[in-house]
Structures are given as C-alpha cells and as structure tokens.
Design an enzyme around this catalytic site. Structure first.
Site, short mmCIF file in Angstrom:
data_model
loop_
_atom_site.label_atom_id
_atom_site.label_comp_id
_atom_site.label_asym_id
_atom_site.label_seq_id
_atom_site.Cartn_x
_atom_site.Cartn_y
_atom_site.Cartn_z
N TYR A 72 0.82 -1.21 0.00
CA TYR A 72 0.00 0.00 0.00
C TYR A 72 0.86 1.27 0.00
O TYR A 72 0.35 2.35 -0.26
CB TYR A 72 -0.91 0.05 1.22
N LYS B 268 -13.01 0.51 4.97
CA LYS B 268 -12.26 1.77 4.92
C LYS B 268 -13.24 2.90 4.67
O LYS B 268 -14.22 2.75 3.92
CB LYS B 268 -11.18 1.73 3.85
N ARG C 242 -19.16 8.06 7.74
CA ARG C 242 -19.07 6.66 7.33
C ARG C 242 -18.31 5.83 8.35
O ARG C 242 -18.64 4.66 8.59
CB ARG C 242 -18.40 6.55 5.96
N LEU D 63 -17.37 -4.72 2.03
CA LEU D 63 -18.56 -4.15 1.41
C LEU D 63 -18.57 -4.38 -0.10
O LEU D 63 -19.36 -3.78 -0.82
CB LEU D 63 -18.65 -2.64 1.71
N ASN E 128 -20.10 2.59 10.05
CA ASN E 128 -19.50 1.25 10.03
C ASN E 128 -19.36 0.68 11.43
O ASN E 128 -19.61 -0.51 11.66
CB ASN E 128 -18.15 1.30 9.33
#
Length: 308
Positions: free
Chosen positions: A78, A259, A265, A218, A269
C-alpha cells in the site's frame, strides 16, 4: 461503542529502532475481542487504509482511532506504512490498546528479504513491534510461502512481531504451513462479502483455529449496497445497508476491515457492532444466500493469482 455478543470463536511510547524489546502481554481482553490461537487479541472490527497515503493517511487513521477503531490494517504494497504509523503514534491512545497489521509483498517472499521487510516496516511506522504480519498472497507457483512463514515465526520469537498470519490462503496452503511448522497462522484475511460469503473457507479456517478477516467487506460498494434483501433488513433496523453487511460479517465471527475517510461513514460502520447481535438467524441466512461467487477482481483466484 458496544460490542457484539455470541461471535463464533476460532479459538478462543514508541521508538524508531526495530529492537526486540519487551512486547506487552495481553491484559484483560476487552468485551467482544477475539483471542487468537497464539494468545494475542483482535477487536471485532478493523479499519482498512488502502489507498490512503501521506498526511491524509495520518489524519484519517488518527480520526478513526478517535472514533473507536483499534485495529488498523496496512500493507507494504500500500506504500502507506509511514502515514499510518504516524496516525497511530499521534492518536493519543496507548500503544498496547492498538493493533497494527502489515503484509509481506510477493517480491519479498524469501526468508532474508522477509526479515528485512519486517525491520523496514518498523522503521517506517516508528513502532517498536508489529502486532500482526501477514503473507499477502500464497503465490503457489513461486512456492516460497512456507519459507516466509518460518521467517516470520523467527521474527516473532525475536520480539519484532506479536502474531503471524496469512492473507488469501486456501485450505491446502494452511495445511502445508501446519505440516511444515507445527503451528497454524493466527489469521487468514480473505475477500469476503455477501456476494462472496466464503462459507467453505470460513469453515476451513475455523476448523484449523484460524480467525478470518474480511478485505473488501462491502464488496467495494457498487450494487451490493442496493441489493433488495440487504436494503429491506436495513430499513427494518433503521440503519444503512453498509452497516447491515458489516454486522452480518461480525455475527459470523469474521473481522471486517472497512475503509472510510469521512467521520459519518466511519461511525456508520462502527454501528455494525450494535446491530450484529440483533440480526436474526433468518437475516443472516438471507444475506449468505446472496452469494454468487463474485470477486471484486475476477482474476484474483488465490490458487493462481500472482502479485509482486
């Protein structure tokens, strides 16, 4: 923030130099946290960080920790370990209360390179130890994953790593590690969402005492969050579809790694922790029945996928 009851068990200050040092032992396990097969612990939900980088990664991770996340997932591939590590260090939460994960990329799947990768991850993050290190993909054609697992176990023995796991491993890969090293990985992080519920892999992980984590929990959104079954359950509980999907995963004993950059959000979550124990057996079965073998990337079959 509350935590879900009845999850299915698979088993029941920082420095800039990577020295073995003393690794904190697990204290009282917080409610809802999982105890892994090596005695280390993970919370029931984590926070994914791809493709965050730099200052944004630092700030988003620190904000996520402020909202209640305690497991932060990264990877060498990443290219954000520095920003993520800065977020952990500036969050204000004591190090022993956080769990940081990184992963060994394909072109470092060799014992000596693996050790150096762990050391470099420590330098980049500014942490004294890594909570969980995973082999990112098995890359069976390369056939180095057992050698890498052994190198990570040595890094654990030397105090650089607390727990060693894998990602995208099939049952035969897990069995090879157990046969070669006499110990199972603590975690197997796999793609898992309602369109790819991974019923057989989840069962195989559990039979071997391996905790399953979910990447792309998701399904990278898309039409999944518009599915009529999921939306009906969401309306019944007055929550968003994403909260329902994550709650379904938590109720199955899976640790999802969503994420989200916005506070709204991130909090939505986390609300999955409250919803998970409220989902009925019929709800769980209806969501699982949505499975269609649909991967985010159709080519990413762990039996053949190569990523370096």
């Amino acid at each position: 923030m509350t935590t879900p009851a009845g999850t299915t068990p698979a088993s029941t200050s920082t420095s800039t130099s990577p020295t073995a040092g003393s690794i904190p032992s697990a204290r009282d396990v917080p409610p809802g946290w999982h105890t892994l097969n090596d005695g280390t612990t993970l919370p029931p939900i984590g926070f994914g960080t791809w493709p965050l980088r730099g200052v944004e990664a630092r700030d988003v991770v620190a904000a996520a920790i402020g909202h209640g996340y305690r497991l932060i997932d990264s990877a060498e591939r990443y290219e954000n370990e520095g920003g993520v590590g800065a977020g952990l260090r500036t969050s204000g939460v004591p190090r022993e209360g956080l769990r940081f994960t990184t992963k060994i990329r394909g072109d470092h799947q060799e014992a000596g390179a693996t050790r150096q990768t762990v050391e470099e991850s420590l330098f980049r993050t500014g942490l004294d130890y890594l909570d969980l290190v995973l082999i990112h993909w098995p890359l069976p054609r390369l056939d180095k994953y057992s050698e890498v697992f052994g190198a990570l176990l040595q890094a654990k023995a030397d105090g650089l790593v607390r727990s060693v796991g894998v990602s995208n491993f099939l049952p035969e890969h897990l069995d090879r590690l157990i046969a070669d090293h006499g110990v199972a990985p603590s975690v197997n992080q796999i793609e898992l969402h309602p369109y790819l519920p991974q019923v057989d892999q989840l069962a195989a992980d559990g039979e071997r005492g391996v905790r399953t984590e979910a990447w792309s929990p998701l399904g990278r959104a898309g039409d999944l969050l518009e599915d009529p079954v999921i939306c009906a359950i969401a309306r019944a509980h007055d929550v968003g579809p994403g909260t329902v999907v994550l709650a379904w995963e938590i109720a199955r004993g899976v640790v999802p790694l969503p994420k989200a950059s916005s506070a709204e959000r991130q909090l939505a979550n986390l609300a999955a922790l409250d919803l998970a124990p409220l989902l009925s057996a019929d709800d769980l079965a209806a969501i699982t029945a949505l499975g269609r073998g649909q991967r985010v990337n159709p080519d990413q079959d762990p039996a053949t996928w190569e990523e370096f």
